[in-house]
Design a protein around this motif. Structure first.
Motif, PDB file in Angstrom:
ATOM      1  N   GLU A   1      -4.019  -3.338   0.394  1.00 18.89           N
ATOM      2  CA  GLU A   1      -4.709  -2.059   0.670  1.00 18.89           C
ATOM      3  C   GLU A   1      -4.430  -1.560   2.087  1.00 18.89           C
ATOM      4  OE1 GLU A   1      -5.764  -0.392  -1.666  1.00 18.89           O
ATOM      5  OE2 GLU A   1      -6.224  -1.847  -3.207  1.00 18.89           O
TER       6      GLU A   1
ATOM      7  N   HIS B   1      -1.406   0.320   1.802  1.00 22.30           N
ATOM      8  CA  HIS B   1      -1.622   1.583   1.073  1.00 22.30           C
ATOM      9  C   HIS B   1      -2.229   2.642   1.996  1.00 22.30           C
ATOM     10  CE1 HIS B   1      -2.081  -0.871  -2.919  1.00 22.30           C
ATOM     11  NE2 HIS B   1      -0.932  -1.072  -2.302  1.00 22.30           N
TER      12      HIS B   1
ATOM     13  N   GLU C   1      -1.506  -1.835  -7.674  1.00 21.57           N
ATOM     14  CA  GLU C   1      -2.863  -1.507  -8.131  1.00 21.57           C
ATOM     15  C   GLU C   1      -3.114  -2.102  -9.526  1.00 21.57           C
ATOM     16  OE1 GLU C   1      -4.531  -0.621  -5.825  1.00 21.57           O
ATOM     17  OE2 GLU C   1      -3.891   1.177  -4.761  1.00 21.57           O
TER      18      GLU C   1
ATOM     19  N   ASP D   1      -9.110   3.485   0.520  1.00 20.92           N
ATOM     20  CA  ASP D   1      -8.510   2.152   0.637  1.00 20.92           C
ATOM     21  C   ASP D   1      -8.919   1.473   1.943  1.00 20.92           C
ATOM     22  OD1 ASP D   1      -7.401   2.393  -1.830  1.00 20.92           O
ATOM     23  OD2 ASP D   1      -5.313   2.448  -1.188  1.00 20.92           O
TER      24      ASP D   1
END
Ligand SMILES: [Fe+2]
Ligand SMILES: [Fe+2]
Length: 250
Positions: free
Chosen positions: A185, A188, A101, A151
């Motif tokens: 992402e 994530h 991030e 996300d």
């Protein structure tokens, strides 16, 4: 290496976490630039981008940056919280994601440096900060379920922005940065869903989180990110996708 001075010299929605050794160690892994630093020169950011698209991108970037800053904090804090327990594997993953991030934040800041200044930057940043504060939860499981909803929304936005024939040339700086972020992402989302489920989040509360995150995000983008048409993104289609159905499972 991350230049912490770069980050602190920018006005930020959320401050960087303390550089804990575990976070610093993970930075090494995520800094493998798939875009050479010369391509990241701010002067090249505008190549192939229309004036209107540059302005629209500049206007929406503060929301994205604010989201990355918030995410760094969340993942680093949770990594620290569980580092004293025996969940070494999860802690390492959390710090790895925090470092990713940070890297997204750095890439987007590079992009921002080559674009015109956002109109009404202070207001855009404030609206974004309020949104990210509003979707935070004291319950760690719920919080990670919200991160999964957020996300996955970022993946949708980036996919819409990178549709063939869109505003960004395939080999442009922006497309390179967006591809990298979208790829990360997606991972994530999988981690956050799994983490939330392990913490006992139910389907019903995951659905509530999804609704809270996505409806708030649509409002934020309508107010703070106006100009999607200039990015060759159909706002109706984008908002329809963002408001879409809750994924199966948590
Ligand atoms: Fe990110
Ligand atoms: Fe993320």
């Amino acid at each position: 290496m991350r230049n912490d001075l770069d980050a602190t010299s920018r006005q930020m929605c959320f401050p960087s976490p303390m550089p804990a050794p575990s976070l610093v160690a993970q930075r090494e892994f995520v800094r493998r630039l798939d875009i050479s630093s010369s391509v990241l020169a701010p002067t090249q950011v505008l190549a192939g981008l229309s004036d209107a698209a540059a302005v629209a991108l500049a206007n929406v970037l503060p929301c994205f940056l604010c989201g990355e800053e918030s995410a760094v904090q969340v993942f680093a804090n949770e990594g620290n919280r569980i580092s004293s327990t025996f969940q070494h594997g999860a802690s390492t993953t959390l710090f790895r994601i925090a470092a990713e991030e940070e890297y997204h934040e750095e890439l987007l800041a590079h992009l921002q440096a080559g674009l015109p200044a956002a109109q009404d930057l202070g207001r855009r940043r404030q609206m974004a900060r309020r949104y990210f504060q509003r979707i935070a939860s004291r319950d760690v499981g719920d919080h990670f379920s919200r991160i999964a909803a957020l996300d996955s929304a970022v993946c949708i936005i980036l996919a819409e922005m990178m549709r063939p024939g869109g505003a960004f040339l395939r080999d442009s700086v922006a497309a390179g940065i967006f591809s990298r972020i979208r790829h990360d992402e997606g991972r994530h989302v999988r981690f956050s869903r799994h983490y939330a489920a392990a913490l006992g989040v139910t389907r019903d509360s995951a659905a509530e989180s999804f609704e809270l995150v996505r409806s708030g995000l649509i409002e934020l983008l309508k107010c703070a990110g106006a100009g999607f048409e200039s990015l060759a993104v159909d706002p109706d289609r984008l908002f329809r996708r963002l408001g879409g159905s809750v994924p199966k499972g948590v």
